[in-house]
Design an enzyme around this catalytic site. Structure first.
Site, PDB file in Angstrom:
ATOM      1  N   ASP A   1       2.968   4.874  -5.364  1.00  0.00           N
ATOM      2  CA  ASP A   1       2.248   6.127  -5.154  1.00  0.00           C
ATOM      3  C   ASP A   1       3.168   7.300  -5.498  1.00  0.00           C
ATOM      4  OD1 ASP A   1       1.055   8.409  -4.250  1.00  0.00           O
ATOM      5  OD2 ASP A   1       0.683   7.693  -2.209  1.00  0.00           O
TER       6      ASP A   1
ATOM      7  N   ASP B   1       0.852  -1.194   0.000  1.00  0.00           N
ATOM      8  CA  ASP B   1       0.000   0.000   0.000  1.00  0.00           C
ATOM      9  C   ASP B   1       0.893   1.252   0.000  1.00  0.00           C
ATOM     10  OD1 ASP B   1      -2.427   1.391   0.264  1.00  0.00           O
ATOM     11  OD2 ASP B   1      -2.332   1.356   2.460  1.00  0.00           O
TER      12      ASP B   1
HETATM   13  P1  13P Z   1      -8.648   4.627   5.848  1.00  0.00           P
HETATM   14  O1  13P Z   1      -7.708   4.407   6.974  1.00  0.00           O
HETATM   15  O2  13P Z   1      -9.184   6.012   5.835  1.00  0.00           O
HETATM   16  O3  13P Z   1      -9.682   3.580   5.770  1.00  0.00           O
HETATM   17  O4  13P Z   1      -7.783   4.518   4.492  1.00  0.00           O
HETATM   18  C1  13P Z   1      -7.163   3.317   4.159  1.00  0.00           C
HETATM   19  C2  13P Z   1      -6.340   3.453   2.928  1.00  0.00           C
HETATM   20  O5  13P Z   1      -6.673   4.136   1.985  1.00  0.00           O
HETATM   21  C3  13P Z   1      -5.091   2.681   2.861  1.00  0.00           C
HETATM   22  O6  13P Z   1      -4.397   2.916   1.678  1.00  0.00           O
HETATM   23  O1  G3H Z   2      -2.647   4.642   3.641  1.00  0.00           O
HETATM   24  C1  G3H Z   2      -2.783   4.895   4.798  1.00  0.00           C
HETATM   25  C2  G3H Z   2      -2.941   3.827   5.786  1.00  0.00           C
HETATM   26  O2  G3H Z   2      -3.965   4.140   6.688  1.00  0.00           O
HETATM   27  C3  G3H Z   2      -1.660   3.456   6.471  1.00  0.00           C
HETATM   28  O3  G3H Z   2      -1.143   4.344   7.384  1.00  0.00           O
HETATM   29  O4  G3H Z   2       1.387   4.238   7.337  1.00  0.00           O
HETATM   30  O5  G3H Z   2       0.126   4.830   9.437  1.00  0.00           O
HETATM   31  O6  G3H Z   2       0.137   2.513   8.549  1.00  0.00           O
HETATM   32  P1  G3H Z   2       0.193   3.965   8.223  1.00  0.00           P
HETATM   33 ZN    ZN Z   3      -4.528   4.864   0.946  1.00  0.00          ZN
END
Ligand code: 13P
Ligand code: G3H
Ligand code: ZN
Length: 284
Positions: free
Chosen positions: A104, A82
């Site tokens: 990203d 992610d």
């Molecule tokens: P939220 O924490 O707002 O659900 O977002 C999650 C997200 O987009 C992780 O990439």
């Molecule tokens: O993309 C955002 C997620 O909520 C992850 O956030 O880097 O604090 O785990 P984090």
């Molecule tokens: Zn996100």
């Protein structure tokens, strides 16, 4: 089962008109809760690791946990990076067995975002790993953004076709009014923008910052082509509420398992609810 490329899950979602939940994990209890929910709902699932998760748990632990989860369940599981922002880290995730990666480049100028995304797509696609990119900037709810600045951060439909064609990316995260974290006010999604984007490209659209978005809005976004819905904050909230509840019930408890067990159950419940909203229940 072995880890499944994200693209496979999203192509099936496109055919079936539903979305697959992408749930953030940071430790064993979260991974187990997500899997338990997917099994109970007979749903495919994406488990994703953020930069924060990798820093907290370590890449090897994330891979170990999610690979074990996939190997011991019947539901299809994808392990996704992610918000990867570092080219080398994205490649490292591919070599360690992630079945999907996001680059990203939303903070970069358009051409730079395209160039790095393209390089990652070339490497990932050669080993059947799926890709996601971001166009526009998805903010955080804590960011202090003025109303006039918000508009400028949204995905510009004029760039979408060009971006997708130049990069060859499998799925696209768009900025349509959602934000990461706990909303202070109900978010207002730009469905007109989403429909426009959808009319220009036929790859699956990804919605970030989906915790706290009303169910009806999530369903509407899915009807307009969103095929991957990211949820993190709702899981964090359930985790902490579960622990707090157990501590209130038994303030003398010294066995961490008696606190983490209820937290895991609370997370399973919220993930199950989301899966049903996304319509991926019964699709495994
Ligand atoms: P939220 O924490 O707002 O659900 O977002 C999650 C997200 O987009 C992780 O990439
Ligand atoms: O993309 C955002 C997620 O909520 C992850 O956030 O880097 O604090 O785990 P984090
Ligand atoms: Zn996100």
């Amino acid at each position: 089962m072995v880890l499944v490329p994200g693209k496979e899950l999203l192509v099936a979602a496109e055919k079936g008109n539903y979305a697959v939940g992408a749930f953030n994990c940071n430790n064993m209890e979260i991974v187990q809760a997500i899997i338990a929910a997917a099994e109970a709902e007979k749903s495919p699932v994406i488990i994703q690791a953020s930069q924060g998760a990798i820093k907290y748990a370590g890449l090897d632990y994330i891979v170990g946990l999610v690979t074990t989860a996939a190997e011991t369940t019947e539901v299809p599981v994808c392990l996704h990076l992610d918000h990867g922002t570092d080219f080398q880290q994205v490649v490292r995730c591919i070599t360690r067995g992630f079945s999907s990666v996001m680059f990203d480049g939303s903070k970069l100028p358009l051409e730079e975002n395209i160039a790095i995304t393209r390089r990652i797509v070339e490497i990932a696609s050669a080993v059947n790993v799926s890709t996601e990119a971001e166009l526009g900037k998805i903010a955080g709810t804590e960011d202090d953004i003025q109303v006039h600045e918000k508009e400028a951060m949204l995905t510009d439909p004029a760039e979408v076709e060009y971006f997708v064609e130049k990069t060859g990316v499998d799925s696209l995260a768009v900025a349509i009014g959602t934000a990461h974290g706990q909303y202070k006010f109900e978010p207002k999604l730009d469905f007109t923008r989403l429909a426009k984007i959808r009319s220009l490209v036929d790859i699956p659209i990804v919605m970030h910052g989906s915790s706290g978005v009303p169910d009806a809005d999530i369903k509407k976004a899915i009807s307009l082509g969103v095929r991957k819905v990211n949820i993190d904050t709702n899981i964090r909230q359930a985790f902490v509420q579960g622990i707090k509840g157990a501590m209130t019930e038994n303030p003398q408890e010294i066995d961490p398992r008696k606190l983490l067990g209820p937290a895991r159950e609370a997370m399973t419940e919220i993930v199950r609810e989301k899966i049903r909203v996304f319509g991926s229940n019964g699709k495994a």
